[in-house]
Motif scaffolding. Structure first.
Motif, PDB file in Angstrom:
ATOM      1  N   VAL A  77       0.838  -1.202   0.000  1.00  0.00           N
ATOM      2  CA  VAL A  77       0.000   0.000   0.000  1.00  0.00           C
ATOM      3  C   VAL A  77       0.874   1.254   0.000  1.00  0.00           C
ATOM      4  O   VAL A  77       0.633   2.191  -0.768  1.00  0.00           O
ATOM      5  N   ARG A  78       1.909   1.268   0.834  1.00  0.00           N
ATOM      6  CA  ARG A  78       2.806   2.443   0.907  1.00  0.00           C
ATOM      7  C   ARG A  78       3.499   2.691  -0.428  1.00  0.00           C
ATOM      8  O   ARG A  78       3.598   3.824  -0.887  1.00  0.00           O
ATOM      9  N   ILE A  79       3.999   1.638  -1.042  1.00  0.00           N
ATOM     10  CA  ILE A  79       4.706   1.792  -2.323  1.00  0.00           C
ATOM     11  C   ILE A  79       3.742   2.263  -3.409  1.00  0.00           C
ATOM     12  O   ILE A  79       4.066   3.165  -4.185  1.00  0.00           O
ATOM     13  N   GLN A  92       3.421  -2.741  -9.759  1.00  0.00           N
ATOM     14  CA  GLN A  92       3.685  -4.067  -9.197  1.00  0.00           C
ATOM     15  C   GLN A  92       3.153  -4.166  -7.770  1.00  0.00           C
ATOM     16  O   GLN A  92       2.638  -5.211  -7.366  1.00  0.00           O
ATOM     17  N   ALA A  93       3.233  -3.093  -7.020  1.00  0.00           N
ATOM     18  CA  ALA A  93       2.676  -3.096  -5.662  1.00  0.00           C
ATOM     19  C   ALA A  93       1.158  -3.292  -5.714  1.00  0.00           C
ATOM     20  O   ALA A  93       0.594  -4.050  -4.919  1.00  0.00           O
ATOM     21  N   ALA A 113      -7.578   0.967   3.643  1.00  0.00           N
ATOM     22  CA  ALA A 113      -6.377   1.716   3.241  1.00  0.00           C
ATOM     23  C   ALA A 113      -5.960   1.350   1.816  1.00  0.00           C
ATOM     24  O   ALA A 113      -5.587   2.225   1.023  1.00  0.00           O
ATOM     25  N   ALA A 114      -6.022   0.061   1.487  1.00  0.00           N
ATOM     26  CA  ALA A 114      -5.631  -0.373   0.145  1.00  0.00           C
ATOM     27  C   ALA A 114      -6.600   0.167  -0.906  1.00  0.00           C
ATOM     28  O   ALA A 114      -6.164   0.663  -1.953  1.00  0.00           O
ATOM     29  N   ALA A 121      -4.914   5.857  -7.212  1.00  0.00           N
ATOM     30  CA  ALA A 121      -4.077   5.453  -8.342  1.00  0.00           C
ATOM     31  C   ALA A 121      -4.821   5.531  -9.672  1.00  0.00           C
ATOM     32  O   ALA A 121      -4.192   5.611 -10.731  1.00  0.00           O
ATOM     33  N   LEU A 122      -6.130   5.540  -9.636  1.00  0.00           N
ATOM     34  CA  LEU A 122      -6.904   5.664 -10.882  1.00  0.00           C
ATOM     35  C   LEU A 122      -6.726   7.029 -11.533  1.00  0.00           C
ATOM     36  O   LEU A 122      -7.027   7.190 -12.713  1.00  0.00           O
TER      37      LEU A 122
END
Length: 189
Positions: A77-79, A92-93, A113-114, A121-122
């Motif tokens: 999630v952090r990456i 990849q994360a 969180a994810a 990210a969208l």
């Protein structure tokens, strides 16, 4: 994707050495070999802490993704959410999360969180990050995400190295989300 037995000590050490460094032609086979040996999770995490080369980070995350170890959830999630990471590493994360979503309850803080990071990210400028985030959102089995996936159908940006466009991946994710939801119900998640 798991082997019936771990790599030999010699194979493991060789692959761990090869995954570090700038030569993608050496990193890729090392990452594939290490992806099949879950005994290497802790070593790969140590390497990720010190490795800065993009291809090596991508290879390490690839191997870790296939381990589907929930202990890497927060790291993935952090990456994914880190704009300083290269797009292929963040993608990849996201993919790594897709292999673990079936292990978490959707009402957990981890899933929340994810999903938040995947939704952010969208809007990423990188089509690869958007593509991988869409793939993972489809793997969640979380039906309230259907409208968001439908909105992404309009994104016809091609994604080099992947099959089709961002929107085509959204179409596939819409197909998967229902099946993933049914499986979650069967599994009591």
């Amino acid at each position: 994707m798991s082997r019936s037995e771990p790599l030999s000590q010699e194979q493991r050490e060789s692959a761990l050495k090869d995954i570090q460094g700038p030569d993608r032609s050496v990193i890729v086979p090392a990452a594939k070999a290490l992806s099949e040996d879950r005994t290497t999770t802790s070593r790969l995490l140590e390497l990720l802490d010190v490795e800065s080369h993009v291809d090596a980070r991508h290879g390490i995350l690839y191997a870790l993704s296939w381990h589907a170890d929930l202990g890497t959830w927060d790291l993935m999630v952090r990456i994914l959410a880190d704009p300083q990471e290269a797009p292929n590493v963040r993608g990849q994360a996201a993919e790594g999360l897709s292999y673990m979503f079936y292990q978490v309850k959707l009402d957990s803080k981890e899933a929340e969180a994810a999903i938040k990071a995947l939704l952010a990210a969208l809007k990423d400028p990188s089509p690869e990050v958007r593509y991988c985030a869409i793939n993972t959102l489809g793997a969640t089995g979380h039906l309230p995400l259907i409208p968001v996936l439908k909105e992404m159908l309009a994104d016809q940006t091609p994604v080099p190295g992947w099959v089709g466009t961002v929107g085509e991946e959204a179409s596939r994710a819409l197909d998967w989300i229902g099946r993933a939801h049914s499986q979650r119900l069967k599994d009591g998640l």
